[in-house]
Write a protein that holds these residues in place. Structure first.
Motif, PDB file in Angstrom:
ATOM      1  N   VAL A  34     -10.141  -7.485   5.387  1.00 29.57           N
ATOM      2  CA  VAL A  34      -9.393  -7.366   4.133  1.00 29.57           C
ATOM      3  C   VAL A  34      -9.303  -8.725   3.444  1.00 29.57           C
ATOM      4  N   HIS A  89      -8.644  -1.301   1.154  1.00 28.80           N
ATOM      5  CA  HIS A  89      -8.067  -2.132   2.208  1.00 28.80           C
ATOM      6  C   HIS A  89      -7.791  -1.302   3.461  1.00 28.80           C
ATOM      7  N   GLY A 138     -11.659  -7.839   0.835  1.00 31.28           N
ATOM      8  CA  GLY A 138     -10.761  -6.887   0.169  1.00 31.28           C
ATOM      9  C   GLY A 138     -10.635  -7.134  -1.315  1.00 31.28           C
ATOM     10  N   GLU A 149      -6.105  -0.604  -2.770  1.00 31.84           N
ATOM     11  CA  GLU A 149      -5.345  -0.505  -1.525  1.00 31.84           C
ATOM     12  C   GLU A 149      -6.002   0.492  -0.576  1.00 31.84           C
ATOM     13  N   ARG A 165      -9.348  -1.773   7.236  1.00 27.19           N
ATOM     14  CA  ARG A 165      -8.509  -1.917   8.435  1.00 27.19           C
ATOM     15  C   ARG A 165      -8.909  -0.936   9.531  1.00 27.19           C
TER      16      ARG A 165
END
Length: 374
Positions: free
Chosen positions: A263, A248, A267, A245, A252
């Protein structure tokens, strides 16, 4: 004669498609080794463009910081046609924000600021600019802590800047004479479709090349990761949802490149593998592929594709032949269908793969109609 051809095509196509499917299943079953986070080292990530750094080794960088290791990132190009433009500055700031999310100090990021090249080339960088970047990268490599890891793009990358970045990194590591360093390569995006090396992506390509089948290909397969063109499967870190995460979130940060799209496309957990020391001075070589419509297909992918075309030919032809033996006039419908498909195959916007698939169906209908003549 026409019926014998159809039956032979069906048997051959089914055998070929079955063999290729076995290769696909073998590719899916390849086990990618997992690297324990405790084995993560100090790292230098060499990226062609600002967002490439996270794609190549975002998770590794996050884990290195967690473990108290240092992370250095070198950007070969500025991310725009020339340095100093507003877009180049935006991409620079995005890189700084991305790594700040991982806890990397801005002083650990180095920008060589070469101009961004068109994907297929030619290189936009001058010989003097490349020489200067090589010198700066060589200095960074010499300054690395003992036993550090160095990351660069994998062999066979589509973008010419990625290929330049790979060469500069390999040359810098080789020239350093440091045997304690481990050089890793990571695939970003390439034109190689292999049922063994990147099975999901290759399978989605083959199915998508058949008219009407693309809509049934799951989105997960369409976005299958770009694997290595050949060789070992590589490995990644032991899976960790929080770490992924964080990757990710870093992707972003590159809003100018559509972070959400990054992503969706990239990702996934890091995937990398070491480059053997003995191969550092060797030119980039990727064998076992043929080029079709701008894509490089492995022989297994070609076999599956030809097998499916053969099945389209055989099934459509036998269907017409069976119906023609029971219904008067059905063979004329076969002739008409073959003519219609042949006309559709002439549509200028149709890809080469789909055009061949349509022509296979047309040929099958024609053979079936001829076989149904009494």
């Amino acid at each position: 004669m026409a019926l014998e051809l159809l039956r032979f095509a069906l048997i051959g196509a089914a055998t070929t498609a079955f063999s290729a499917t076995l290769v696909f299943l073998a590719g899916l079953s390849r086990r990618r080794a997992s690297l324990d986070p405790s084995a993560v080292r100090d790292a230098l990530i060499v990226a062609a463009h600002p967002d490439d750094c996270v794609i190549v080794a975002g998770e590794y960088g996050v884990e290195a910081v967690r473990g108290g290791r240092s992370v250095r990132v070198a950007y070969v190009t500025c991310g725009d046609g020339e340095p100093g433009t507003p877009r180049a500055e935006v991409r620079r700031q995005e890189a700084l924000r991305a790594w700040a999310l991982a806890g990397v100090d801005t002083k650990q990021l180095d920008f060589f600021a070469l101009p961004n090249s068109p994907m297929a080339g030619p290189l936009a960088s001058s010989a003097a600019g490349i020489s200067g970047a090589a010198a700066r990268l060589a200095e960074l490599v010499r300054e690395l802590p003992p036993d550090a890891a160095v990351f660069c793009p994998a062999a066979g990358e589509t973008h010419v800047d990625h290929r330049l970045t790979r060469k500069l990194t390999i040359d810098a590591v080789a020239a350093s004479g440091r045997s304690d360093l481990t050089l890793f390569e990571a695939a970003e995006y390439n034109d190689f479709y292999s049922l063994y090396s990147s099975p999901e992506r290759a399978f989605a390509y083959v199915l998508g090349s058949l008219p009407g089948f693309g809509r049934f290909v799951p989105e997960r397969l369409k976005r299958g990761r770009h694997g290595f063109a050949s060789g070992p499967a590589g490995f990644g870190l032991v899976p960790n949802a929080e770490r992924l995460e964080k990757k990710h979130a870093m992707l972003r940060a590159f809003a100018s490149e559509d972070g959400e799209l990054l992503v969706r496309l990239f990702g996934v957990p890091d995937l990398f593998r070491p480059i053997a020391p003995g191969s550092l001075a060797m030119p980039e070589q990727v064998r076992g592929y043929v080029t079709l419509a701008g894509r490089r297909l492995s022989w297994s992918t070609v076999a599956l594709w030809l097998g499916l075309l053969g099945l389209v030919f055989g099934i459509s032809g036998l269907a017409v032949e069976v119906v023609a033996r029971r219904l008067d006039g059905a063979r004329y419908a076969g002739f008409a269908g073959a003519a219609l498909l042949a006309a559709l195959a002439l549509r200028p916007r149709l890809s080469l793969e789909r055009r061949l698939a349509v022509l296979s169906g047309a040929a099958g209908l024609l053979c079936g109609a001829l076989g149904g003549v009494r």
